[in-house]
Write a protein that holds these residues in place. Structure first.
Motif, short mmCIF file in Angstrom:
data_model
loop_
_atom_site.label_atom_id
_atom_site.label_comp_id
_atom_site.label_asym_id
_atom_site.label_seq_id
_atom_site.Cartn_x
_atom_site.Cartn_y
_atom_site.Cartn_z
N HIS A 56 2.09 7.01 -7.18
CA HIS A 56 1.53 7.86 -7.15
C HIS A 56 1.91 8.99 -6.87
CE1 HIS A 56 -2.13 5.25 -7.87
NE2 HIS A 56 -2.60 4.60 -7.87
N GLU A 113 0.99 -0.97 -0.22
CA GLU A 113 -0.04 -0.01 -0.08
C GLU A 113 0.97 1.43 -0.15
OE1 GLU A 113 -3.11 1.83 3.03
OE2 GLU A 113 -2.54 0.09 3.00
N SER A 114 1.92 1.07 0.91
CA SER A 114 2.96 2.77 0.55
C SER A 114 3.83 2.65 -0.56
CB SER A 114 3.43 2.51 2.39
OG SER A 114 3.07 2.26 3.58
N GLY A 147 1.65 4.23 -2.69
CA GLY A 147 0.83 5.47 -2.55
C GLY A 147 2.50 6.48 -2.75
#
Length: 509
Positions: free
Chosen positions: A167, A160-161, A164
């Motif tokens: 993005h 998830e990180s 991130g």
């Protein structure tokens, strides 16, 4: 009228001059000090590089002690940079600070390579964060550092990180071009990379969300930078995104916007539209019409046989086996060099005879394929096709013969081409051979071994997914299956092979 004392004026002027000289001296000293700091950092970095180069030239020196010595040498560089970097904070030291930051980046990047090799992801994270906190890196240096950080987070299980950060890079490097106005493809391809990662590990709902995000990103680039090379690349990536999602009409609409200098749809784009038309939409007649139009339009003799090949495959999928065989034979007649260097026309000749019920001719064509294209996927597959035919015919003797021949062939290819794509294919076919014989532990072992040897390739990643399926569905070991998928999640870096749609190749499966 005010009278000025000449002596006072003279002394005041001298004081001003002396003050200016002092300031210049301070500036000069500060500048000189900055150059000395940078020079010392360069010396330390060059010493570390010489150690690394010596170890690479003399493998016998590449032991644990030497690797630790190299690591300590690069750490000495970064430690020195962090001690002195704040002393180069004024405008007068701007150039020296930029130089010192560059040296720090080079040394830190070497350290991350060492830590990645040792799977020491916490150290990669620490070095990358330190570099980002102490410096004001820009452009490729910042991009590389952030990617290293994302890779390490992902490897530690924090997907998830990592996503991130990907993005954030899409936002920070917008538009994704460098100072020379060249496209930064690693950033442009990030939406495709993220989607591929989620699809590969079975996170379909997240893949759908990222597909929408990717659509927005590419459409924004097209809108903000119309009629540019960047818009063309974004359009091509958007077509790839829609193609992978099975949105055939959208992919065709995207590809139709890719025009050549004459205003016609680009040849590569037209070939992809034809492929989508028959593979995706199953509209064979329309696809065949597009191939015929291309044959009249294209003069390049390196592309014409590719068009014929794809037309032949479309005819095969349409069950026009005689027509397929005839066009593949024409490739041999008109473009013998292409035929000799590409196994697919011969493969489809053999497949056409098999579909027409002429097994004797088909087997001979498969044997010719094996003898003349031994390193190709088609030759690997031909062994199993023949074995499968005899297995279905319940001919146990010939089935065993061809299983044995296939196994010997794959082992021979793996030994002959170690570390290559050919070895990877050979291992994958050994796994398929074990599956055909329902030897599930052996199949899983080959698949795991393939990933261990080729972890950064598509074939390796797919092998681990398939190994997980074997453990879950055939060996009743869901815990092992889950552990393999978790491992894949942690090691799925952004994929180097994500690219625009490119159909001027012969890698049709």
């Amino acid at each position: 009228m005010e009278i000025v004392n000449p002596e006072y004026h003279r002394r005041f002027s001298i004081k001003i001059v002396m003050a200016l000289l002092a300031i210049c001296c301070m500036i000069g000293c500060s500048s000189e000090s900055g150059r000395k700091i940078v020079f010392k950092a360069e010396q330390l970095y060059n010493q570390a590089e010489k150690l690394k180069q010596k170890a690479s030239i003399k493998p016998e020196l590449n032991d644990t002690g030497t690797r630790d010595q190299i690591k300590q040498a690069y750490l000495a560089v970064t430690d020195y940079c962090w001690i002195y970097i704040d002393s180069l904070s004024g405008e007068k030291d701007t150039a020296a600070r930029v130089d010192l930051e560059t040296i720090a980046f080079l040394a830190a990047n070497r350290l991350t390579q060492i830590y990645f090799a040792g799977e020491n992801y916490d150290s990669v994270i620490a070095v990358s964060n330190q570099l980002l906190n102490f410096t004001n890196l820009k452009g490729p240096q910042r991009l590389t550092t952030e990617l290293n950080l994302a890779f390490a987070l992902q490897s530690r299980g924090d997907l998830e990180s990592a996503v991130g950060i990907y993005h954030a890079q899409m936002d920070a490097f917008y538009p994704p071009v460098d100072n020379k106005n060249d496209i930064i493809t690693s950033v442009l391809n990030l939406p495709l990379d993220i989607i591929k990662i989620y699809r590969m590990i079975g996170y379909d709902s997240l893949a759908i969300i990222e597909t929408k995000t990717g659509e927005t990103y590419y459409n924004r680039l097209i809108s903000d930078w119309p009629n540019s090379a960047l818009a063309t690349a974004a359009r091509s990536n958007l077509a790839r995104l829609h193609y992978d999602a099975g949105a055939w009409d959208k992919a065709i609409a995207d590809l139709s916007q890719l025009k050549d200098s004459t205003g016609q749809i680009d040849v590569e784009a037209t070939m992809m539209i034809a492929e989508i038309t028959y593979k995706g939409k199953k509209n064979y007649d329309e696809a065949l019409k597009l191939y015929d139009q291309l044959s009249k339009r294209v003069q390049d003799t390196t592309i014409l046989p590719m068009i014929m090949l794809r037309k032949g495959i479309a005819l095969f999928d349409k069950k026009k086996y005689n027509d397929c065989r005839e066009i593949m034979s024409k490739i041999n007649d008109k473009y013998p060099g292409y035929f000799q260097n590409n196994s697919l026309p011969q493969k489809y000749i053999a497949m056409s005879f098999m579909k027409l019920g002429d097994w004797i001719r088909a087997e001979n064509e498969y044997k010719w394929l094996i003898d003349n294209y031994s390193t190709s996927e088609a030759a690997f597959d031909a062994h199993l096709t023949i074995a499968d035919h005899y297995q279905k015919a319940n001919n146990k003797d010939l089935t065993r013969t061809w299983f044995r021949r296939a196994e010997e062939f794959y082992y021979a290819m793996a030994r002959q081409y170690p570390g290559s794509a050919i070895e990877a294919s050979a291992i994958s076919y050994l796994a398929e051979l074990a599956r055909m014989q329902e030897n599930w532990p052996q199949a899983a072992g080959y698949l795991e071994g393939l990933y261990n040897k080729f972890p950064t390739t598509d074939i390796g990643r797919k092998a681990l997914v398939n190994a997980a399926a074997v453990y879950r569905d055939k060996l009743d070991n869901p815990a092992k299956a889950d552990s393999l998928i978790e491992r894949l999640k942690s090691e799925l870096f952004p994929l180097d092979d994500s690219k625009n749609i490119d159909v001027i190749t012969d890698d049709i499966k």
